[in-house]
Design a protein around this motif. Sequence first.
Motif, PDB file in Angstrom:
ATOM      1  N   LEU A   1       9.074  -2.535  17.029  1.00  0.00           N
ATOM      2  CA  LEU A   1       8.910  -1.622  15.903  1.00  0.00           C
ATOM      3  C   LEU A   1      10.240  -1.240  15.270  1.00  0.00           C
ATOM      4  N   LYS A   2      11.323  -1.371  16.025  1.00  0.00           N
ATOM      5  CA  LYS A   2      12.636  -0.999  15.482  1.00  0.00           C
ATOM      6  C   LYS A   2      13.436  -2.192  14.984  1.00  0.00           C
ATOM      7  N   ARG A   3      12.821  -3.344  15.002  1.00  0.00           N
ATOM      8  CA  ARG A   3      13.531  -4.529  14.516  1.00  0.00           C
ATOM      9  C   ARG A   3      13.916  -4.392  13.044  1.00  0.00           C
ATOM     10  N   ASP A   4      14.924  -5.174  12.652  1.00  0.00           N
ATOM     11  CA  ASP A   4      15.267  -5.253  11.237  1.00  0.00           C
ATOM     12  C   ASP A   4      14.075  -5.827  10.468  1.00  0.00           C
ATOM     13  N   PHE A   5      13.946  -5.405   9.214  1.00  0.00           N
ATOM     14  CA  PHE A   5      12.826  -5.862   8.395  1.00  0.00           C
ATOM     15  C   PHE A   5      13.034  -7.295   7.912  1.00  0.00           C
TER      16      PHE A   5
ATOM     17  N   SER B   1       0.839  -1.190   0.000  1.00  0.00           N
ATOM     18  CA  SER B   1       0.000   0.000   0.000  1.00  0.00           C
ATOM     19  C   SER B   1       0.874   1.240   0.000  1.00  0.00           C
ATOM     20  N   GLU B   2       0.446   2.243  -0.733  1.00  0.00           N
ATOM     21  CA  GLU B   2       1.237   3.478  -0.713  1.00  0.00           C
ATOM     22  C   GLU B   2       1.140   4.191   0.636  1.00  0.00           C
ATOM     23  N   ARG B   3       0.150   3.788   1.442  1.00  0.00           N
ATOM     24  CA  ARG B   3       0.041   4.358   2.787  1.00  0.00           C
ATOM     25  C   ARG B   3       1.021   3.727   3.768  1.00  0.00           C
ATOM     26  N   LEU B   4       1.669   2.664   3.355  1.00  0.00           N
ATOM     27  CA  LEU B   4       2.687   2.056   4.218  1.00  0.00           C
ATOM     28  C   LEU B   4       3.971   2.846   3.986  1.00  0.00           C
ATOM     29  N   LYS B   5       4.119   3.893   4.801  1.00  0.00           N
ATOM     30  CA  LYS B   5       5.158   4.893   4.528  1.00  0.00           C
ATOM     31  C   LYS B   5       6.289   4.894   5.526  1.00  0.00           C
ATOM     32  N   HIS B   6       6.069   4.294   6.681  1.00  0.00           N
ATOM     33  CA  HIS B   6       7.081   4.366   7.747  1.00  0.00           C
ATOM     34  C   HIS B   6       7.459   2.969   8.195  1.00  0.00           C
ATOM     35  N   ARG B   7       8.696   2.880   8.699  1.00  0.00           N
ATOM     36  CA  ARG B   7       9.169   1.565   9.135  1.00  0.00           C
ATOM     37  C   ARG B   7       8.271   0.963  10.202  1.00  0.00           C
ATOM     38  N   LYS B   8       7.717   1.793  11.074  1.00  0.00           N
ATOM     39  CA  LYS B   8       6.852   1.242  12.125  1.00  0.00           C
ATOM     40  C   LYS B   8       5.538   0.707  11.534  1.00  0.00           C
TER      41      LYS B   8
ATOM     42  N   THR C   1       5.622  -8.159  13.170  1.00  0.00           N
ATOM     43  CA  THR C   1       6.389  -8.627  14.332  1.00  0.00           C
ATOM     44  C   THR C   1       5.367  -9.033  15.407  1.00  0.00           C
ATOM     45  N   PRO C   2       5.819  -9.528  16.557  1.00  0.00           N
ATOM     46  CA  PRO C   2       4.856  -9.863  17.631  1.00  0.00           C
ATOM     47  C   PRO C   2       4.079  -8.660  18.163  1.00  0.00           C
ATOM     48  N   PHE C   3       4.385  -7.458  17.654  1.00  0.00           N
ATOM     49  CA  PHE C   3       3.570  -6.281  17.992  1.00  0.00           C
ATOM     50  C   PHE C   3       2.139  -6.493  17.502  1.00  0.00           C
ATOM     51  N   PHE C   4       1.996  -7.286  16.436  1.00  0.00           N
ATOM     52  CA  PHE C   4       0.679  -7.660  15.926  1.00  0.00           C
ATOM     53  C   PHE C   4       0.289  -8.990  16.561  1.00  0.00           C
ATOM     54  N   VAL C   5      -0.809  -8.990  17.299  1.00  0.00           N
ATOM     55  CA  VAL C   5      -1.222 -10.197  18.012  1.00  0.00           C
ATOM     56  C   VAL C   5      -2.468 -10.772  17.331  1.00  0.00           C
ATOM     57  N   PRO C   6      -2.327 -11.941  16.674  1.00  0.00           N
ATOM     58  CA  PRO C   6      -3.465 -12.537  15.961  1.00  0.00           C
ATOM     59  C   PRO C   6      -4.615 -12.845  16.916  1.00  0.00           C
TER      60      PRO C   6
ATOM     61  N   TRP D   1       7.536 -10.682   4.809  1.00  0.00           N
ATOM     62  CA  TRP D   1       6.462 -11.554   5.322  1.00  0.00           C
ATOM     63  C   TRP D   1       6.346 -12.829   4.503  1.00  0.00           C
ATOM     64  N   ARG D   2       6.802 -12.814   3.239  1.00  0.00           N
ATOM     65  CA  ARG D   2       6.526 -13.935   2.338  1.00  0.00           C
ATOM     66  C   ARG D   2       7.720 -14.880   2.211  1.00  0.00           C
ATOM     67  N   CYS D   3       8.913 -14.337   1.976  1.00  0.00           N
ATOM     68  CA  CYS D   3      10.074 -15.194   1.719  1.00  0.00           C
ATOM     69  C   CYS D   3      11.057 -15.192   2.882  1.00  0.00           C
ATOM     70  N   GLY D   4      10.824 -14.327   3.867  1.00  0.00           N
ATOM     71  CA  GLY D   4      11.677 -14.330   5.050  1.00  0.00           C
ATOM     72  C   GLY D   4      13.016 -13.625   4.870  1.00  0.00           C
ATOM     73  N   ARG D   5      13.224 -13.063   3.682  1.00  0.00           N
ATOM     74  CA  ARG D   5      14.487 -12.361   3.450  1.00  0.00           C
ATOM     75  C   ARG D   5      14.605 -11.142   4.363  1.00  0.00           C
ATOM     76  N   GLY D   6      15.851 -10.897   4.823  1.00  0.00           N
ATOM     77  CA  GLY D   6      16.083  -9.755   5.706  1.00  0.00           C
ATOM     78  C   GLY D   6      16.456  -8.516   4.914  1.00  0.00           C
ATOM     79  N   PHE D   7      16.022  -7.354   5.395  1.00  0.00           N
ATOM     80  CA  PHE D   7      16.331  -6.093   4.720  1.00  0.00           C
ATOM     81  C   PHE D   7      16.973  -5.075   5.651  1.00  0.00           C
ATOM     82  N   GLY D   8      17.464  -5.548   6.789  1.00  0.00           N
ATOM     83  CA  GLY D   8      18.086  -4.622   7.738  1.00  0.00           C
ATOM     84  C   GLY D   8      17.138  -3.486   8.046  1.00  0.00           C
ATOM     85  N   ASN D   9      17.640  -2.250   7.940  1.00  0.00           N
ATOM     86  CA  ASN D   9      16.724  -1.121   8.123  1.00  0.00           C
ATOM     87  C   ASN D   9      16.528  -0.369   6.804  1.00  0.00           C
ATOM     88  N   ARG D  10      16.693  -1.088   5.687  1.00  0.00           N
ATOM     89  CA  ARG D  10      16.605  -0.465   4.355  1.00  0.00           C
ATOM     90  C   ARG D  10      15.153  -0.476   3.866  1.00  0.00           C
ATOM     91  N   PHE D  11      14.437   0.585   4.247  1.00  0.00           N
ATOM     92  CA  PHE D  11      12.993   0.644   4.001  1.00  0.00           C
ATOM     93  C   PHE D  11      12.668   0.732   2.504  1.00  0.00           C
TER      94      PHE D  11
END
Length: 219
Positions: free
Chosen positions: A185-189, A145-152, A159-164, A192-202
Amino acid sequence: SFRDELGAYIAKPETYGPDVVVYHNDDFVAIHDMFPKSSLHLLLLPRDQTKTRLHPFDAFDDTEFLEKVKAETRTLRKLAAGELRRKYGKDSAQEQARQAALSADPPPDELPQGRDWEEDIVVGVHAVPSMNHLHVHVLSVDRYSERLKHRKHYNSFSTPFFVPIEDFPLAEDDVRRYPTEEGYLKRDFTCWRCGRGFGNRFAELKQHLEQEFKEWKKL
Ligand code: 5GP
Ligand code: ZN
Protein backbone atom coordinates in the motif's frame (compact mmCIF):
# COMPACT_ATOMS: atom_id res chain seq x y z
CA SER A 1 -19.02 -2.22 13.49
CA PHE A 2 -18.90 -0.68 9.99
CA ARG A 3 -16.91 -3.75 9.02
CA ASP A 4 -20.11 -5.81 9.24
CA GLU A 5 -22.22 -3.62 7.01
CA LEU A 6 -22.08 -5.82 3.94
CA GLY A 7 -24.08 -8.41 5.92
CA ALA A 8 -27.35 -6.52 5.45
CA TYR A 9 -27.25 -6.96 1.65
CA ILE A 10 -26.80 -10.72 2.03
CA ALA A 11 -29.60 -11.00 4.60
CA LYS A 12 -32.22 -8.86 2.82
CA PRO A 13 -31.24 -8.04 -0.76
CA GLU A 14 -34.88 -7.58 -1.75
CA THR A 15 -35.18 -4.47 0.46
CA TYR A 16 -32.81 -2.44 -1.77
CA GLY A 17 -33.47 -0.68 -5.05
CA PRO A 18 -31.72 -1.53 -8.34
CA ASP A 19 -29.33 1.39 -7.82
CA VAL A 20 -27.88 -0.58 -4.87
CA VAL A 21 -28.54 -4.28 -5.50
CA VAL A 22 -27.80 -5.20 -9.12
CA TYR A 23 -29.28 -8.69 -8.77
CA HIS A 24 -29.60 -11.48 -6.25
CA ASN A 25 -30.22 -15.20 -6.32
CA ASP A 26 -30.08 -17.99 -3.73
CA ASP A 27 -26.28 -18.04 -3.66
CA PHE A 28 -25.10 -14.52 -4.48
CA VAL A 29 -25.90 -10.84 -4.17
CA ALA A 30 -24.32 -8.32 -6.56
CA ILE A 31 -24.23 -4.71 -5.35
CA HIS A 32 -22.79 -1.35 -6.26
CA ASP A 33 -19.83 -0.42 -4.09
CA MET A 34 -20.92 2.58 -2.01
CA PHE A 35 -17.50 4.21 -2.35
CA PRO A 36 -16.54 3.28 -5.93
CA LYS A 37 -12.83 3.36 -6.77
CA SER A 38 -13.47 3.19 -10.54
CA SER A 39 -16.15 4.58 -12.83
CA LEU A 40 -17.93 1.22 -12.40
CA HIS A 41 -17.39 -0.74 -9.18
CA LEU A 42 -19.51 -3.72 -8.16
CA LEU A 43 -19.16 -6.26 -5.36
CA LEU A 44 -20.16 -9.91 -5.53
CA LEU A 45 -21.25 -11.29 -2.15
CA PRO A 46 -21.53 -15.08 -1.78
CA ARG A 47 -24.39 -15.90 0.62
CA ASP A 48 -23.04 -19.27 1.83
CA GLN A 49 -23.18 -18.95 5.61
CA THR A 50 -20.20 -21.29 6.08
CA LYS A 51 -18.00 -19.01 3.92
CA THR A 52 -19.16 -15.45 4.42
CA ARG A 53 -17.04 -14.90 7.53
CA LEU A 54 -13.89 -16.45 6.09
CA HIS A 55 -10.88 -14.66 4.66
CA PRO A 56 -11.07 -15.05 0.86
CA PHE A 57 -7.81 -17.04 0.77
CA ASP A 58 -9.33 -19.59 3.16
CA ALA A 59 -12.77 -19.59 1.53
CA PHE A 60 -11.22 -20.20 -1.90
CA ASP A 61 -9.16 -23.14 -0.70
CA ASP A 62 -12.45 -25.04 -1.16
CA THR A 63 -12.18 -25.69 -4.90
CA GLU A 64 -15.85 -26.55 -5.38
CA PHE A 65 -16.86 -23.25 -3.79
CA LEU A 66 -14.16 -21.41 -5.75
CA GLU A 67 -15.52 -22.74 -9.05
CA LYS A 68 -19.00 -21.57 -8.13
CA VAL A 69 -17.73 -18.10 -7.33
CA LYS A 70 -15.65 -17.98 -10.51
CA ALA A 71 -18.68 -18.96 -12.60
CA GLU A 72 -20.75 -16.20 -11.00
CA THR A 73 -18.00 -13.63 -11.58
CA ARG A 74 -18.07 -14.53 -15.29
CA THR A 75 -21.76 -13.64 -15.32
CA LEU A 76 -21.16 -10.41 -13.44
CA ARG A 77 -18.20 -9.50 -15.66
CA LYS A 78 -20.48 -9.77 -18.71
CA LEU A 79 -23.08 -7.64 -17.03
CA ALA A 80 -20.47 -5.04 -16.09
CA ALA A 81 -19.09 -5.04 -19.65
CA GLY A 82 -22.60 -4.33 -20.93
CA GLU A 83 -22.80 -1.44 -18.53
CA LEU A 84 -19.51 -0.01 -19.88
CA ARG A 85 -20.80 -0.38 -23.43
CA ARG A 86 -23.90 1.62 -22.47
CA LYS A 87 -21.82 4.26 -20.65
CA TYR A 88 -18.96 4.69 -23.12
CA GLY A 89 -20.02 2.99 -26.35
CA LYS A 90 -20.68 6.30 -28.05
CA ASP A 91 -17.22 7.58 -27.07
CA SER A 92 -15.36 4.53 -28.30
CA ALA A 93 -13.70 4.60 -31.72
CA GLN A 94 -14.03 0.80 -32.04
CA GLU A 95 -17.76 0.96 -31.40
CA GLN A 96 -18.18 3.88 -33.78
CA ALA A 97 -16.39 1.92 -36.52
CA ARG A 98 -18.75 -1.01 -35.99
CA GLN A 99 -21.84 1.20 -36.04
CA ALA A 100 -20.65 2.96 -39.17
CA ALA A 101 -20.08 -0.40 -40.90
CA LEU A 102 -23.52 -1.63 -39.82
CA SER A 103 -25.27 1.37 -41.30
CA ALA A 104 -23.29 1.36 -44.56
CA ASP A 105 -25.27 0.41 -47.69
CA PRO A 106 -24.42 -2.28 -48.44
CA PRO A 107 -22.74 -3.26 -45.12
CA PRO A 108 -19.25 -4.79 -45.61
CA ASP A 109 -18.95 -8.60 -45.54
CA GLU A 110 -16.74 -8.42 -42.49
CA LEU A 111 -17.93 -6.17 -39.71
CA PRO A 112 -15.39 -4.74 -37.27
CA GLN A 113 -15.64 -6.66 -34.00
CA GLY A 114 -16.45 -3.68 -31.83
CA ARG A 115 -14.84 -3.34 -28.45
CA ASP A 116 -14.64 -6.23 -26.00
CA TRP A 117 -15.43 -4.37 -22.81
CA GLU A 118 -14.90 -7.53 -20.74
CA GLU A 119 -11.17 -6.91 -21.15
CA ASP A 120 -11.64 -3.66 -19.29
CA ILE A 121 -13.11 -5.28 -16.18
CA VAL A 122 -10.94 -6.54 -13.33
CA VAL A 123 -12.15 -9.10 -10.79
CA GLY A 124 -10.46 -9.98 -7.52
CA VAL A 125 -10.10 -9.66 -3.76
CA HIS A 126 -7.95 -7.69 -1.37
CA ALA A 127 -5.21 -9.59 0.46
CA VAL A 128 -6.38 -7.85 3.63
CA PRO A 129 -10.07 -6.99 3.32
CA SER A 130 -11.48 -4.22 5.45
CA MET A 131 -15.03 -5.54 5.37
CA ASN A 132 -15.83 -8.79 7.18
CA HIS A 133 -18.24 -10.47 4.76
CA LEU A 134 -16.66 -12.31 1.87
CA HIS A 135 -16.78 -10.12 -1.25
CA VAL A 136 -15.23 -10.03 -4.71
CA HIS A 137 -14.54 -6.71 -6.44
CA VAL A 138 -15.72 -6.39 -10.07
CA LEU A 139 -14.63 -3.03 -11.44
CA SER A 140 -13.63 -1.20 -14.58
CA VAL A 141 -9.86 -0.78 -14.96
CA ASP A 142 -9.94 3.02 -15.03
CA ARG A 143 -9.50 3.75 -11.31
CA TYR A 144 -11.24 7.01 -12.09
CA SER A 145 -13.52 8.14 -9.27
CA GLU A 146 -13.82 11.05 -6.91
CA ARG A 147 -14.06 8.47 -4.14
CA LEU A 148 -10.48 7.44 -4.85
CA LYS A 149 -9.15 9.85 -2.27
CA HIS A 150 -6.24 8.15 -0.54
CA ARG A 151 -3.01 6.64 -1.71
CA LYS A 152 -3.99 3.27 -0.27
CA HIS A 153 -7.20 3.36 -2.35
CA TYR A 154 -5.13 3.41 -5.53
CA ASN A 155 -2.51 0.91 -4.45
CA SER A 156 -5.03 -1.56 -3.04
CA PHE A 157 -6.25 -2.06 -6.62
CA SER A 158 -2.95 -1.55 -8.41
CA THR A 159 -0.38 -3.73 -6.62
CA PRO A 160 -0.26 -7.44 -5.65
CA PHE A 161 -2.49 -6.40 -2.72
CA PHE A 162 -5.25 -6.98 -5.29
CA VAL A 163 -5.41 -10.68 -6.11
CA PRO A 164 -7.27 -11.48 -9.37
CA ILE A 165 -9.87 -14.23 -9.07
CA GLU A 166 -8.19 -16.03 -11.99
CA ASP A 167 -5.09 -16.54 -9.80
CA PHE A 168 -6.98 -18.84 -7.41
CA PRO A 169 -6.34 -21.43 -6.15
CA LEU A 170 -3.18 -19.78 -4.81
CA ALA A 171 -0.13 -21.96 -4.45
CA GLU A 172 0.79 -22.90 -0.88
CA ASP A 173 3.87 -20.68 -1.02
CA ASP A 174 2.36 -17.77 -2.98
CA VAL A 175 3.84 -14.65 -1.38
CA ARG A 176 0.49 -12.89 -1.54
CA ARG A 177 -0.78 -15.23 1.17
CA TYR A 178 1.54 -13.42 3.55
CA PRO A 179 1.02 -9.85 2.45
CA THR A 180 3.52 -7.34 3.60
CA GLU A 181 0.48 -5.13 3.63
CA GLU A 182 2.31 -1.95 4.43
CA GLY A 183 4.74 -2.65 1.66
CA TYR A 184 2.14 -2.91 -1.10
CA LEU A 185 0.00 0.00 0.00
CA LYS A 186 2.96 2.34 0.49
CA ARG A 187 4.63 1.58 -2.80
CA ASP A 188 5.36 4.33 -5.27
CA PHE A 189 2.50 4.93 -7.69
CA THR A 190 2.56 3.39 -11.15
CA CYS A 191 -0.06 4.27 -13.76
CA TRP A 192 -2.20 1.20 -14.50
CA ARG A 193 -2.30 2.11 -18.21
CA CYS A 194 1.07 3.51 -19.32
CA GLY A 195 3.26 2.32 -16.46
CA ARG A 196 4.58 5.79 -15.71
CA GLY A 197 5.84 6.29 -12.16
CA PHE A 198 4.51 9.04 -9.91
CA GLY A 199 6.53 8.46 -6.75
CA ASN A 200 4.27 9.41 -3.88
CA ARG A 201 2.74 12.40 -5.72
CA PHE A 202 -0.95 11.58 -5.34
CA ALA A 203 -2.37 14.82 -6.77
CA GLU A 204 -0.30 14.38 -9.91
CA LEU A 205 -1.39 10.75 -10.21
CA LYS A 206 -5.05 11.81 -9.91
CA GLN A 207 -4.66 14.33 -12.74
CA HIS A 208 -2.98 11.72 -14.88
CA LEU A 209 -5.76 9.19 -14.14
CA GLU A 210 -8.29 11.67 -15.50
CA GLN A 211 -6.29 12.00 -18.72
CA GLU A 212 -5.95 8.24 -19.04
CA PHE A 213 -9.66 7.77 -18.36
CA LYS A 214 -10.60 10.07 -21.23
CA GLU A 215 -8.30 8.28 -23.66
CA TRP A 216 -9.21 4.81 -22.44
CA LYS A 217 -12.93 5.21 -23.04
CA LYS A 218 -12.23 6.54 -26.56
CA LEU A 219 -10.09 3.57 -27.58
P1 5GP B 1 -12.29 -4.43 0.97
O1 5GP B 1 -11.19 -3.45 1.16
O2 5GP B 1 -12.83 -4.98 2.26
O3 5GP B 1 -11.90 -5.50 0.00
O4 5GP B 1 -13.44 -3.63 0.24
C1 5GP B 1 -14.68 -3.35 0.84
C2 5GP B 1 -15.48 -2.50 -0.11
O5 5GP B 1 -16.77 -2.27 0.43
C3 5GP B 1 -14.87 -1.12 -0.35
O6 5GP B 1 -14.61 -0.95 -1.75
C4 5GP B 1 -15.91 -0.14 0.18
O7 5GP B 1 -16.02 1.01 -0.61
C5 5GP B 1 -17.18 -0.96 0.17
N1 5GP B 1 -18.14 -0.61 1.20
C6 5GP B 1 -17.87 -0.30 2.49
N2 5GP B 1 -19.02 -0.12 3.18
C7 5GP B 1 -20.03 -0.32 2.30
C8 5GP B 1 -21.45 -0.27 2.43
O8 5GP B 1 -22.03 -0.03 3.50
N3 5GP B 1 -22.18 -0.53 1.31
C9 5GP B 1 -21.60 -0.81 0.10
N4 5GP B 1 -22.40 -1.04 -0.93
N5 5GP B 1 -20.25 -0.86 -0.05
C10 5GP B 1 -19.48 -0.62 1.03
ZN1 ZN C 1 -0.59 6.60 -17.64
